[in-house]
Design an enzyme around this catalytic site. Structure first.
Site, mmCIF file in Angstrom:
data_model
loop_
_atom_site.group_PDB
_atom_site.id
_atom_site.type_symbol
_atom_site.label_atom_id
_atom_site.label_comp_id
_atom_site.label_asym_id
_atom_site.label_seq_id
_atom_site.Cartn_x
_atom_site.Cartn_y
_atom_site.Cartn_z
ATOM 1 N N LYS A 65 0.856 -1.188 0.000
ATOM 2 C CA LYS A 65 0.000 0.000 0.000
ATOM 3 C C LYS A 65 0.889 1.233 0.000
ATOM 4 O O LYS A 65 1.842 1.321 0.770
ATOM 5 C CB LYS A 65 -0.916 0.011 1.225
ATOM 6 C CG LYS A 65 -1.897 1.183 1.222
ATOM 7 C CD LYS A 65 -2.890 1.093 2.365
ATOM 8 C CE LYS A 65 -2.244 1.434 3.694
ATOM 9 N NZ LYS A 65 -3.248 1.514 4.794
ATOM 10 N N ARG A 108 -9.697 -0.422 7.655
ATOM 11 C CA ARG A 108 -8.761 -1.316 8.344
ATOM 12 C C ARG A 108 -8.299 -0.718 9.663
ATOM 13 O O ARG A 108 -8.202 -1.423 10.681
ATOM 14 C CB ARG A 108 -7.563 -1.598 7.428
ATOM 15 C CG ARG A 108 -6.695 -2.780 7.839
ATOM 16 C CD ARG A 108 -5.718 -2.469 8.939
ATOM 17 N NE ARG A 108 -4.942 -1.272 8.682
ATOM 18 C CZ ARG A 108 -4.222 -0.646 9.598
ATOM 19 N NH1 ARG A 108 -4.185 -1.090 10.841
ATOM 20 N NH2 ARG A 108 -3.547 0.445 9.291
ATOM 21 N N GLN A 136 -11.305 9.489 10.814
ATOM 22 C CA GLN A 136 -10.988 8.215 11.442
ATOM 23 C C GLN A 136 -11.806 7.972 12.704
ATOM 24 O O GLN A 136 -12.111 6.822 13.041
ATOM 25 C CB GLN A 136 -9.497 8.118 11.755
ATOM 26 C CG GLN A 136 -9.059 6.789 12.361
ATOM 27 C CD GLN A 136 -9.527 5.556 11.600
ATOM 28 O OE1 GLN A 136 -9.905 4.549 12.188
ATOM 29 N NE2 GLN A 136 -9.529 5.624 10.272
ATOM 30 N N ASP A 157 -12.520 18.196 20.053
ATOM 31 C CA ASP A 157 -11.637 18.511 18.930
ATOM 32 C C ASP A 157 -11.359 20.003 18.960
ATOM 33 O O ASP A 157 -12.247 20.791 19.306
ATOM 34 C CB ASP A 157 -12.287 18.113 17.592
ATOM 35 C CG ASP A 157 -11.282 18.029 16.451
ATOM 36 O OD1 ASP A 157 -10.624 19.052 16.150
ATOM 37 O OD2 ASP A 157 -11.145 16.950 15.861
ATOM 38 N N VAL A 158 -10.151 20.393 18.612
ATOM 39 C CA VAL A 158 -9.835 21.822 18.560
ATOM 40 C C VAL A 158 -10.619 22.503 17.443
ATOM 41 O O VAL A 158 -10.850 23.714 17.479
ATOM 42 C CB VAL A 158 -8.320 22.051 18.359
ATOM 43 C CG1 VAL A 158 -7.538 21.573 19.567
ATOM 44 C CG2 VAL A 158 -7.818 21.359 17.094
ATOM 45 N N GLY A 217 -3.609 7.928 16.586
ATOM 46 C CA GLY A 217 -2.880 8.953 15.849
ATOM 47 C C GLY A 217 -1.371 8.819 15.898
ATOM 48 O O GLY A 217 -0.677 9.246 14.971
ATOM 49 N N ALA A 218 -0.844 8.236 16.969
ATOM 50 C CA ALA A 218 0.616 8.140 17.121
ATOM 51 C C ALA A 218 1.143 6.951 16.329
ATOM 52 O O ALA A 218 1.542 5.932 16.886
ATOM 53 C CB ALA A 218 0.980 8.017 18.594
ATOM 54 N N ASP A 219 1.141 7.096 15.008
ATOM 55 C CA ASP A 219 1.474 5.975 14.127
ATOM 56 C C ASP A 219 2.815 6.127 13.430
ATOM 57 O O ASP A 219 3.110 5.407 12.477
ATOM 58 C CB ASP A 219 0.370 5.801 13.075
ATOM 59 C CG ASP A 219 0.224 7.019 12.177
ATOM 60 O OD1 ASP A 219 0.784 8.086 12.516
ATOM 61 O OD2 ASP A 219 -0.446 6.907 11.137
ATOM 62 N N LYS A 223 5.353 11.381 16.655
ATOM 63 C CA LYS A 223 3.970 11.630 17.058
ATOM 64 C C LYS A 223 3.746 11.120 18.479
ATOM 65 O O LYS A 223 4.280 10.088 18.867
ATOM 66 C CB LYS A 223 2.994 10.943 16.109
ATOM 67 C CG LYS A 223 2.958 11.543 14.715
ATOM 68 C CD LYS A 223 1.863 10.901 13.882
ATOM 69 C CE LYS A 223 1.734 11.544 12.523
ATOM 70 N NZ LYS A 223 0.632 10.937 11.734
#
Length: 226
Positions: A65, A108, A136, A157-158, A217-219, A223
């Site tokens: 991918k 996924r 997401q 959310d900001v 998010g920390a992917d 991050k």
């Protein structure tokens, strides 16, 4: 032989969240048994985002991918994440299919969160906290609803427009959604973070013992959400 070409709409018509959760769960199982290959991602990093190559081989197929992450894209009228997937026959290398993978990426990722909740969260989890209300977050909620009885969503959310759109999405699913301060959102059974943050935004003292956290998010290196 011909290579199958699948558009985004065709891909969407072929798989549900329930099926995705089952597939991801089986993939995790096979990987744990060393019956799947998944080398580390390869990154091309830029000032405003990155591109990633994600190869893998499982159950007689191989593929890669090619996906981006550009958090500022919505301001340009583009998705933050876009992807394409090439599926190959590992015995010959022939490209069996080339398909849009933007939807698959969202599905996924959501399904992986669903698998984690299924096996790691308390079985009676009903209150879900969402830090980050973008695209997401919706897929994480859809996956959670497949494995839990989601009674209440608390969201932060900001971007207040993102909050409102997420509330509308929750209501379309029959789920109550309340906006809370960040600290109060963390008071929940399952906490889901889906931000591009590079600095911690959730403090440990806000999270009660037994809370399950899906830090989505920390992917990538650099991050951090927790």
């Amino acid at each position: 032989m011909e290579t199958l070409l699948l558009s985004a709409e065709e891909v969407k018509s072929l798989i549900t969240m329930e099926e995705a959760i089952d597939a991801v769960e089986e993939a995790f199982r096979l990987y744990a048994l060393s019956k799947a290959l998944m080398p580390p991602k390869v990154y091309l990093c830029f000032e405003n985002g990155d591109l990633r190559a994600m190869p893998a081989s499982i159950m007689g197929y191989a593929g890669v991918k090619w996906v981006n992450s550009h958090p500022e894209n919505p301001g340009r009228g583009l998705p933050s994440v876009m992807a394409v997937l090439v599926l190959n026959d590992p015995s010959t290398g022939f490209p069996l299919a080339v398909m849009d993978a933007t939807f698959l990426t969202s599905l996924r990722t959501g399904a992986a969160g669903g698998v984690a909740i299924k096996h790691l969260a308390r079985k009676n989890s009903e209150i879900f906290g969402f830090v980050g209300c973008g695209k997401q977050a919706r897929y994480q909620l859809l996956a959670a609803m497949e494995v839990c009885n989601v009674e209440l969503v608390k969201a932060y959310d900001v971007n207040k427009r993102a909050e409102e759109k997420f509330r509308e999405f929750c209501e379309s699913l029959g789920v109550e959604c309340k906006f809370k301060e960040l600290e109060k959102v963390c008071d929940c059974d399952v906490l889901v973070t889906t931000t591009p943050s590079t600095k911690p935004i959730v403090k440990s003292k806000w999270v009660a013992e037994g809370t399950h956290i899906n830090a989505i998010g920390a992917d990538a290196p650099g991050k951090q959400e927790l």
